[in-house]
Design an enzyme around this catalytic site. Structure first.
Site, PDB file in Angstrom:
ATOM      1  N   HIS A 233       0.870  -1.103  -0.075  1.00  0.00           N
ATOM      2  CA  HIS A 233      -0.150  -0.066  -0.074  1.00  0.00           C
ATOM      3  C   HIS A 233       0.879   1.135   0.047  1.00  0.00           C
ATOM      4  O   HIS A 233       0.793   2.039  -0.868  1.00  0.00           O
ATOM      5  CB  HIS A 233      -0.812   0.150   1.122  1.00  0.00           C
ATOM      6  CG  HIS A 233      -1.783  -1.153   1.472  1.00  0.00           C
ATOM      7  ND1 HIS A 233      -2.919  -1.256   0.743  1.00  0.00           N
ATOM      8  CD2 HIS A 233      -1.567  -2.363   2.049  1.00  0.00           C
ATOM      9  CE1 HIS A 233      -3.619  -2.490   1.007  1.00  0.00           C
ATOM     10  NE2 HIS A 233      -2.775  -3.223   1.975  1.00  0.00           N
TER      11      HIS A 233
HETATM   12  C1  BDR Z   1      -2.762   0.463   5.681  1.00  0.00           C
HETATM   13  O1  BDR Z   1      -2.632   0.144   7.113  1.00  0.00           O
HETATM   14  C2  BDR Z   1      -1.504  -0.421   7.465  1.00  0.00           C
HETATM   15  O2  BDR Z   1      -1.568  -1.649   7.923  1.00  0.00           O
HETATM   16  C3  BDR Z   1      -0.391  -0.051   6.237  1.00  0.00           C
HETATM   17  O3  BDR Z   1       0.819   0.132   6.644  1.00  0.00           O
HETATM   18  C4  BDR Z   1      -1.054   0.853   5.239  1.00  0.00           C
HETATM   19  O4  BDR Z   1      -0.867   2.215   5.670  1.00  0.00           O
HETATM   20  C5  BDR Z   1      -3.345  -0.172   4.539  1.00  0.00           C
HETATM   21  O5  BDR Z   1      -4.669  -0.126   4.985  1.00  0.00           O
END
Ligand code: BDR
Ligand code: CA
Length: 306
Positions: A233
């Site tokens: 992400h």
């Molecule tokens: C987001 O949630 C976290 O677990 C990750 O680092 C990312 O920023 C994805 O939903």
């Protein structure tokens, strides 16, 4: 080429760590500071992890400032299990050599934005608590921000923490609503796009086989995390700064549901003029990416770490 000046606000977190490494490996970007926030793991851990990632990359020169240890309205015990017990995939990365720099993240954000009007891009990769509190404490900073490019939300797709909410916004919806209505230029990397940044086994194997110890550590983190979450992400945010042509999106007016227990943290994106009620769009909502080009860029930059 003058490097783009950025502050990365994060909660490392494996994908946060890869985003940091991507920024460090990219001469187009100058990371002026890292600020940390509660999120994937508690604040002391996200702060130590930011230092561990800097140490891994030989970037002890970058100041790290700890920020908020809880969301604005309600404490949370909702961490993320996908990042392992230590938040960085339990790959045995050495512990942090030193404490963070003095100065609370919120004050550092305010001071640095005031010192460089129109120059600094904020890259929030976790709950938006620090950014929101900086805007509340010092509303004059909103027009000084060059751009906020953040990971969070899910405009047209389901959440990953509740059916409605993505993790970062589920943790602190009120902070997100403050940031989304502050008036600064906004680009949103929500699950609409980041769920498409799928990690492929053959990509990991290729990078791991060809590269040095830092790249191998990066891949070891991704491999551990990839067993539980299939997408990178947060690195999408940094990749966008490097090559916006990798992504496409739509302009929308985005609001955050803060009240309903069922949908708290949901992002509501009004795209059409009718849905916006004649009001202007406030945010570029990224929805698509060129997968192979993105992962080629990632591999090439990760290779530069060694
Ligand atoms: C987001 O949630 C976290 O677990 C990750 O680092 C990312 O920023 C994805 O939903
Ligand atoms: Ca994150």
């Amino acid at each position: 080429m003058t490097p783009r000046r950025v502050i990365i606000d994060c909660d490392p977190g494996v994908d946060d760590a890869i985003a940091l490494l991507l920024a460090f490996a990219s001469p187009e970007i100058r990371v002026e500071a890292i600020t940390t926030v509660i999120g994937n793991v508690p604040l002391a851990r996200t702060t130590a992890n930011a230092r561990r990632v800097c140490d891994l990359a030989g970037r002890g020169d970058i100041p790290i400032h700890a920020g908020c240890a809880r969301p604005i309205m309600a404490p949370t015990d909702r961490g993320s299990s996908v990042h392992g017990g230590d938040g960085l995939g339990d790959i045995g990365l050495p512990e942090a050599a030193g404490p963070p720099e003095p100065g609370h993240a919120v004050d550092v954000l305010i001071d640095r934005l005031r010192a460089a009007p129109g120059e600094i891009t904020l890259c929030p990769l976790g709950p938006l608590t620090n950014i929101a509190l900086a805007l509340v404490k010092a509303p004059d900073i909103a027009p000084l921000i060059k751009e906020i490019v953040f990971m969070g939300g899910a405009a047209f797709v389901p959440g990953n923490t509740t059916p409605a909410a993505e993790f970062n916004l589920a943790i602190d919806p009120h902070a997100a609503q403050i940031v989304l209505t502050a008036g600064a230029p906004l680009t949103m990397f929500g699950l609409d796009v980041t769920r498409k940044a799928l990690i492929a086994e053959d990509w990991m194997a290729r990078v791991e086989a060809e590269r040095g110890p830092r790249a191998r550590a990066a891949i070891a983190m991704i491999r551990s995390y990839g067993r539980k979450d299939a997408c990178l992400h947060d690195p999408c945010v940094i990749a966008h700064l490097l090559d916006p042509s990798l992504f496409e999106g739509v302009a929308a007016r985005v609001s955050v549901e803060c009240e309903s227990p069922l949908t708290r943290g949901q992002t509501i994106a009004a795209v059409s003029e009718r849905h916006r009620g004649g009001l202007p769009a406030t945010c570029q909502v990224i929805t698509g990416l060129a997968h192979d080009r993105l992962f080629t860029l990632l591999a090439e930059r990760i290779a530069r770490l060694d």
